[in-house]
Design an enzyme around this catalytic site. Structure first.
Site, PDB file in Angstrom:
ATOM      1  N   CYS A 134      -4.994  -3.473   2.629  1.00  8.42           N
ATOM      2  CA  CYS A 134      -4.769  -3.438   3.986  1.00  8.42           C
ATOM      3  C   CYS A 134      -6.156  -3.557   4.735  1.00  8.42           C
ATOM      4  O   CYS A 134      -6.601  -4.911   4.623  1.00  8.42           O
ATOM      5  CB  CYS A 134      -4.168  -2.168   4.542  1.00  8.42           C
ATOM      6  SG  CYS A 134      -3.066  -2.558   5.920  1.00  8.42           S
ATOM      7  N   GLU A 155       0.812  -1.172   0.049  1.00  5.48           N
ATOM      8  CA  GLU A 155      -0.172   0.038  -0.205  1.00  5.48           C
ATOM      9  C   GLU A 155       0.909   1.226   0.023  1.00  5.48           C
ATOM     10  O   GLU A 155       1.984   1.237   0.637  1.00  5.48           O
ATOM     11  CB  GLU A 155      -0.854  -0.082   1.149  1.00  5.48           C
ATOM     12  CG  GLU A 155      -1.831   1.053   1.522  1.00  5.48           C
ATOM     13  CD  GLU A 155      -2.407   0.865   2.910  1.00  5.48           C
ATOM     14  OE1 GLU A 155      -2.137  -0.046   3.739  1.00  5.48           O
ATOM     15  OE2 GLU A 155      -3.421   1.550   3.037  1.00  5.48           O
ATOM     16  N   LYS A 183      -9.519   2.145  -1.729  1.00  4.90           N
ATOM     17  CA  LYS A 183      -9.562   1.483  -0.730  1.00  4.90           C
ATOM     18  C   LYS A 183     -11.125   1.731  -0.026  1.00  4.90           C
ATOM     19  O   LYS A 183     -11.386   2.806   0.280  1.00  4.90           O
ATOM     20  CB  LYS A 183      -8.468   1.793   0.359  1.00  4.90           C
ATOM     21  CG  LYS A 183      -8.483   0.969   1.631  1.00  4.90           C
ATOM     22  CD  LYS A 183      -7.255   1.719   2.369  1.00  4.90           C
ATOM     23  CE  LYS A 183      -7.137   0.721   3.648  1.00  4.90           C
ATOM     24  NZ  LYS A 183      -5.957   1.065   4.352  1.00  4.90           N
TER      25      LYS A 183
HETATM   26  C1  ACM Z   1      -3.974  -0.158   7.149  1.00  2.00           C
HETATM   27  O1  ACM Z   1      -5.241  -0.206   6.685  1.00  2.00           O
HETATM   28  N1  ACM Z   1      -2.974   0.339   6.590  1.00  2.00           N
HETATM   29  C2  ACM Z   1      -3.675  -0.777   8.569  1.00  2.00           C
END
Ligand code: ACM
Length: 263
Positions: A142, A38, A109
């Site tokens: 993530c 990420e 995301k």
């Molecule tokens: C995250 O979502 N970077 C923990």
């Protein structure tokens, strides 16, 4: 099919330096699908909105996506990589999918974690799956792992492999991905980063490494160390993810009872 991840320690704000390092490394790797962490080019712990805007890029026209396309073309590989995207309404914590023929698409995301909620807009793309020939790949980023609906939605959309760019700080995800794979009969590739950041007077964040590749039967095919840079490439058979029959009586997806589930 050869799939892998690159676990490394990006330097905050040094996009060109991080890109040069990644591109050089990918030029040494033989694989069909590579997953990067990420926000791999910018770093993670933003201290202000100004920083997010300065370090984010349009997709697909920004420098990071262009460099990834270049390396994907010259190495004949697909790459899934997390980056800060500057969109029309604001910035997103996104991941791009690129391949030998160029840009395939972008995922924003869905479930933002902690202070990401201050700096990024919640993703509006929904979960997406791309057919890259040998496999269908779905993307989550993530903290999306914390919502089992993310992996389930990708499995329902036909993903064989979950590509999971990450900057994990809590310890639970690597073990949890075993369950995500088992309950969806898919492969996962979690590409996490190492190192730590303590910016803008904030508490230090230490990233847990432990990138891993997990099989549809829940077996951890490889888990990286917590603190060392590493490229791993493994051979997998994506067809294993298409066997949703558990036994003569139970088919994983057919056996769902959505009429009884809460929405
Ligand atoms: C995250 O979502 N970077 C923990």
């Amino acid at each position: 099919m050869k799939v892998g991840f690159y676990q490394f320690n990006p330097v905050f704000g040094e996009i060109k330096r991080n890109l040069d390092q990644v591109v050089a490394r990918l030029h040494e790797v033989e694989c069909d699908l590579m997953v990067l962490p990420e926000l791999f080019a910018s770093g993670y712990q933003f201290a202000s909105q100004e920083e997010v805007e300065r370090l984010s890029e349009p997709v697909p026209d920004g420098e990071t996506t262009a460099r990834l396309i270049e390396v994907a073309r010259s190495r004949g590989m697909y790459v899934v990589a997390g980056l800060a995207e500057r969109g029309e309404r604001g910035c997103y914590n996104s991941a791009v999918v690129v391949g030998p023929s160029g840009f395939l698409g972008c995922y924003r995301k869905t479930h933002l974690f902690f202070e990401e909620t201050l700096f990024f807009l919640p993703g509006d793309t929904g979960f997406r799956v791309w057919d890259i020939g040998e496999a269908k790949v779905g993307v989550l980023i993530c903290f999306d792992w914390f919502y089992p609906e993310s992996a389930r939605t990708l499995a329902l959309k036909g993903a064989d492999i979950l590509c999971h760019p990450s900057n994990l700080v809590l310890p639970h995800c690597p073990d949890a991905m075993v369950t995500r794979c088992l309950e969806n009969r898919v492969f996962s590739i979690t590409a996490n980063r190492i190192g730590s950041e303590a910016r803008g007077g904030k508490d230090r964040l230490t990233f847990i490494g432990s990138s891993e590749i997990v099989a549809p039967n829940g077996r951890i095919l490889h888990r990286a160390s917590r603190d060392r840079e590493e490229v791993t490439v493994l051979e997998i058979d994506p067809a294993e993810a298409r066997k949703k029959s558990l036994n003569p009586y139970n088919d994983l997806l057919q056996g769902r009872r959505p009429d009884l589930y809460a929405r």
